[in-house]
Design an enzyme around this catalytic site. Structure first.
Site, short mmCIF file in Angstrom:
data_model
loop_
_atom_site.label_atom_id
_atom_site.label_comp_id
_atom_site.label_asym_id
_atom_site.label_seq_id
_atom_site.Cartn_x
_atom_site.Cartn_y
_atom_site.Cartn_z
N SER A 140 0.87 -1.18 0.00
CA SER A 140 0.00 0.00 0.00
C SER A 140 0.90 1.23 0.00
O SER A 140 2.08 1.16 0.38
CB SER A 140 -0.88 0.01 1.25
OG SER A 140 -1.50 1.26 1.45
N TYR A 153 -1.44 -1.25 10.72
CA TYR A 153 -1.69 -1.46 9.29
C TYR A 153 -0.53 -0.90 8.47
O TYR A 153 0.02 -1.57 7.59
CB TYR A 153 -3.00 -0.80 8.87
CG TYR A 153 -3.24 -0.90 7.39
CD1 TYR A 153 -3.70 -2.08 6.82
CD2 TYR A 153 -2.97 0.18 6.54
CE1 TYR A 153 -3.90 -2.18 5.45
CE2 TYR A 153 -3.17 0.09 5.17
CZ TYR A 153 -3.64 -1.10 4.64
OH TYR A 153 -3.82 -1.20 3.28
#
Length: 264
Positions: A140, A153
């Site tokens: 990401s 995350y």
């Protein structure tokens, strides 16, 4: 022996779009997910449209032994995995790390880090012996800077990016390509309770189809990483131009704007 592309979490979003992209190229697919009914629906649709073999395998990657079981299944059934796509992953409700539910943290660790590491190691070892293959690990743009209110995350995606970049160098002389896919905000179920509150002119929401199309192209070109949309890539580079503390403070402001959104 039929060669397969193994995709984890291929029932929706980027994972499903990646399955379609590989199916378009005539790749036989092995889909791994917890949701067997959804996998069967994907199997039926892809087989009917693209006339390729599609095998669904129930697998809960939040379980510590799941990656090894998935690998053993492939060995037992003599399924040659020529391409591995580690797509499964999720995030937690946006809040300070010390306020997170620890059981959910452990689950995220298993899916986002442990499963990616073990599957990449097991199947990558086989690819090295065959001297060919591809691994696509979905990270990401969160991997490029600290993420207050999404600390675990962001850290998990930084791990995936660093692991992929290192394995890319380690395996390139053996004909194996390892690529990290680093999408920005994408129009998927990742945002359960609504769209991001970051203005569109600042950070554009892109389609999973665009992400998948550019990701597969980069994979076959054996690029070390890919941010599929230029605007997202440009923003990801901001971390190069400030101190780590300054970047962390900027990200805190951005994350506060979407603190009520649950990340999946």
């Amino acid at each position: 022996m039929t060669e397969y592309t193994l995709i984890t979490g291929a029932t929706s979003g980027i994972g499903y779009a990646l399955a379609v992209e590989f199916a378009k190229r005539g790749q036989a697919l092995l889909l791994a997910s917890r949701n067997l009914p959804k996998m069967r629906a994907v199997q039926k649709a892809l087989q009917a449209k693209y006339k390729i073999p599609v095998i669904p395998v129930p697998s809960d990657l939040s379980k510590p032994d799941a990656p090894q079981k998935l690998y053993n299944y492939c060995r037992k059934n003599k399924l040659s995995i020529v391409t591995l796509v580690n797509n499964s992953g999720f995030g937690l409700t946006a809040r300070p790390q010390v306020d997170q539910n620890w059981a959910e943290c452990e689950r995220l660790f298993q899916v986002n880090l442990h499963a990616v590491l073990q599957l990449s190691t097991l199947f990558g070892r086989d690819m090295k012996k065959r001297r060919r293959g591809y691994i696509l690990n979905v990270a990401s743009t969160a991997a490029f800077q600290p993420m207050p209110y999404a600390a675990l995350y962001g850290a998990s995606k930084a791990f995936v990016l660093a692991l992929s970049e290192a394995m890319h160098i380690e395996l390139q002389d053996y004909g194996v390509g390892v690529t990290a896919l680093c999408p920005g905000i994408t129009d998927t179920n990742f945002f359960k309770n609504g769209k991001p509150t970051v203005p569109g002119w600042l950070y554009k929401l892109v389609s999973p189809e665009l992400v998948a199309r550019r990701a597969v192209k980069a994979l076959y070109q054996k690029k070390i990483y890919i941010v599929p949309y230029f605007q997202h890539w440009l923003i990801a580079q901001f971390s190069r131009f400030g101190t780590r503390k300054t970047i962390a403070r900027i990200m805190r402001r951005i994350e506060k704007m979407r603190k009520k959104i649950r990340f999946l």
